[in-house]
Design a protein around this motif. Structure first.
Motif, short mmCIF file in Angstrom:
data_model
loop_
_atom_site.label_atom_id
_atom_site.label_comp_id
_atom_site.label_asym_id
_atom_site.label_seq_id
_atom_site.Cartn_x
_atom_site.Cartn_y
_atom_site.Cartn_z
N LYS A 280 0.84 -1.20 0.00
CA LYS A 280 0.00 0.00 0.00
C LYS A 280 0.88 1.25 0.00
N LYS A 281 1.87 1.22 0.86
CA LYS A 281 2.80 2.34 0.96
C LYS A 281 3.54 2.56 -0.36
N ILE A 282 3.95 1.46 -0.97
CA ILE A 282 4.67 1.56 -2.24
C ILE A 282 3.76 2.14 -3.31
N LEU A 283 2.55 1.66 -3.34
CA LEU A 283 1.59 2.17 -4.32
C LEU A 283 1.34 3.66 -4.13
N ASP A 284 1.15 4.08 -2.90
CA ASP A 284 0.91 5.50 -2.64
C ASP A 284 2.08 6.35 -3.13
N TYR A 285 3.25 5.83 -2.90
CA TYR A 285 4.43 6.56 -3.34
C TYR A 285 4.44 6.67 -4.86
N GLY A 286 4.07 5.57 -5.52
CA GLY A 286 4.03 5.56 -6.98
C GLY A 286 3.00 6.53 -7.53
N LEU A 287 1.88 6.59 -6.88
CA LEU A 287 0.81 7.50 -7.31
C LEU A 287 1.26 8.94 -7.23
N GLN A 288 1.91 9.24 -6.13
CA GLN A 288 2.43 10.59 -5.92
C GLN A 288 3.42 10.94 -7.04
N ARG A 289 4.30 10.00 -7.34
CA ARG A 289 5.29 10.25 -8.39
C ARG A 289 4.62 10.41 -9.75
N LEU A 290 3.63 9.59 -10.01
CA LEU A 290 2.92 9.69 -11.28
C LEU A 290 2.29 11.07 -11.44
N ARG A 291 1.63 11.55 -10.40
CA ARG A 291 0.97 12.85 -10.48
C ARG A 291 2.00 13.94 -10.71
N TRP A 292 3.08 13.82 -10.00
CA TRP A 292 4.11 14.81 -10.12
C TRP A 292 4.67 14.84 -11.54
N LYS A 293 5.01 13.66 -12.04
CA LYS A 293 5.63 13.56 -13.37
C LYS A 293 4.68 13.99 -14.46
N THR B 256 6.46 14.89 -19.84
CA THR B 256 5.55 14.37 -20.86
C THR B 256 5.21 12.89 -20.69
N VAL B 257 5.36 12.34 -19.48
CA VAL B 257 5.03 10.92 -19.29
C VAL B 257 3.63 10.56 -19.73
N GLY B 258 2.72 11.51 -19.64
CA GLY B 258 1.32 11.25 -19.95
C GLY B 258 1.10 10.57 -21.29
N PHE B 259 1.95 10.90 -22.26
CA PHE B 259 1.81 10.31 -23.58
C PHE B 259 1.96 8.79 -23.57
N GLN B 260 2.65 8.27 -22.57
CA GLN B 260 2.87 6.83 -22.48
C GLN B 260 1.57 6.08 -22.24
N LEU B 261 0.56 6.80 -21.82
CA LEU B 261 -0.72 6.15 -21.53
C LEU B 261 -1.64 6.14 -22.74
N LEU B 262 -1.15 6.71 -23.85
CA LEU B 262 -2.00 6.83 -25.04
C LEU B 262 -1.44 6.01 -26.18
N PRO B 263 -2.31 5.60 -27.11
CA PRO B 263 -1.83 4.94 -28.33
C PRO B 263 -1.04 5.94 -29.18
N LYS B 264 -0.48 5.46 -30.28
CA LYS B 264 0.42 6.30 -31.09
C LYS B 264 -0.26 7.58 -31.57
N THR B 265 -1.51 7.47 -31.98
CA THR B 265 -2.22 8.70 -32.31
C THR B 265 -3.40 8.84 -31.37
N PHE B 266 -3.71 10.08 -31.09
CA PHE B 266 -4.69 10.36 -30.05
C PHE B 266 -5.26 11.74 -30.28
N THR B 267 -6.40 11.99 -29.72
CA THR B 267 -6.98 13.34 -29.84
C THR B 267 -6.55 14.16 -28.63
N LEU B 268 -6.60 15.45 -28.77
CA LEU B 268 -6.22 16.31 -27.65
C LEU B 268 -7.18 16.13 -26.48
N SER B 269 -8.42 15.79 -26.78
CA SER B 269 -9.36 15.55 -25.70
C SER B 269 -8.99 14.31 -24.89
N GLN B 270 -8.51 13.27 -25.59
CA GLN B 270 -8.08 12.07 -24.87
C GLN B 270 -6.94 12.41 -23.92
N LEU B 271 -6.01 13.21 -24.42
CA LEU B 271 -4.88 13.59 -23.59
C LEU B 271 -5.34 14.40 -22.38
#
Lengths: 220, 220
Positions: B129-142, B147-162
DNA sequence: CCAAAAGTGTTAGTGATACACCCATGT
DNA sequence: ACATGGGTGTATCACTAACACTTTTGG
């Protein structure tokens, strides 16, 4: 299911301070093999019953005699082959020591300890160059976006001293008026009421950090 | 000189993805003791001859079947007593998987694997749980500062998806015009020329990330 | 009175925020 | 024609950056 392989785990310390207008790192001359007589980051094995951070603190006391300083986990390095003795995983920590207290003590496996300017680092044992570079990068980053910088100063300090730390670490000049304006707007320092003494120019106000010593806040 | 105590070293993975407008984490139901039948982060022991990152990649393939995804070392947890089997030090990694490829595969010591919304996490084994919380914090920060957010999208995407990804992870609404203005000013995406199809409203331009897949840049 | 560092304000530019309407498509 | 999400511009405000002179002390 795999067997449970075991590795040795060490902590390595990147201890920074500022003296003589230059950013220094603590290095030790290794008293034992491997890399005997070569310079290296201080560090050592993690004992059975201590946490990683406790191990880092213990090593810090053993090798520098200081405690209660800022300490932060940096990164964990575990390439196979990074230590000729076999598989050794090292958790790197970085520490900041203020320029007052740097009485370095020698310990059993340390024949010599010395502050090196980060511009004049000798060849280092293991992959310690890489670890140090990583630590430097983190320090620069944290300095810009948090209040870690205060950890390098005594309890009271002048604004010029603080600005100096920023200029040394980021190696660029900062505008005095803008620096002060920004800092004061953050509302994290207050006047101590005291002034510097015995300087052959106008004395400067000594400020103190409003937060708890060791507390770091984000200033993004 | 101390003896050289040995510890088991594991890697644990925090694998994030976004589906159904919600941020999900991959959990596995443990097939073996300790904590048998309890949910936990995927992970496993680091083998003798592999680097930490290789171990993380191997576990990821074993437990999800995916490779070539964004992976970053998070933190190393080593409290004595965090694992009832004895001293176990774990290096936590976090990974981002785009919403297309999530065919989860079961492995030997995994009886079940499942995506859990971060708002509905069951009780977890070890200190996960502690590890996960730490990861979540890091994700939000990054997400905010890189630009990590792009890693969650397919190669092409709409700006609304982003924008959606940002809103879900940071859980706050963002202004559409300002979001697009800022993003386009960074000059990191370009129009693909294609549009979404089969939607019962105006089709949206599909964009692509200008940088190499997996490349993350700071946008401070 | 000279040298040395301390201290102090204003202006221009840049980036952030707040805000509302028309457009293209499927049903 | 209506419902749905796509797409666009402007005005205000806050923060950043550039810039030079006066003050206080010791020698």
């Amino acid at each position: 299911m795999h067997a449970f392989p075991k590795s040795s785990v060490t902590v390595d310390l990147i201890v920074f301070t500022i003296t003589d207008n230059s950013l220094k790192v603590l290095l030790i001359k290794r008293g034992i093999e491997p890399f005997k007589n070569m310079w290296a980051l201080p560090g050592g094995f993690v004992l059975e019953d201590e946490s990683l951070e406790d191990a880092a603190k213990r090593e810090l006391v053993e090798e520098t005699g200081v405690k209660d300083i800022y300490l932060e986990q940096l990164y964990t390095f575990g390439e196979p082959g990074r230590d000729p003795r076999g598989r050794v995983i090292t958790v790197a920590y970085f520490a900041l020591i203020n320029s007052q207290i740097q009485k370095i003590r020698a310990s059993t496996d340390v024949s010599e300890a010395q502050w090196y300017s980060v511009n004049k680092i000798p060849k280092l044992a293991f992959d310690h160059k890489k670890i140090l570079d990583y630590g430097l990068q983190r320090l620069r980053w944290k300095l810009e976006y948090t209040t870690v910088g205060f950890q390098l100063l005594p309890k009271t300090f002048t604004l010029s001293q603080l600005q100096n730390i920023y200029e040394i670490i980021l190696h660029k000049q900062l505008d005095k008026r803008n620096f002060r304006k920004k800092l004061l707007s953050l509302d994290i320092v207050e006047e101590s009421g005291e002034f510097t003494e015995g300087v052959s120019h106008r004395p400067a106000m000594l400020y103190k950090f409003k937060k708890r010593i060791g507390e770091i806040i984000e200033i993004l």
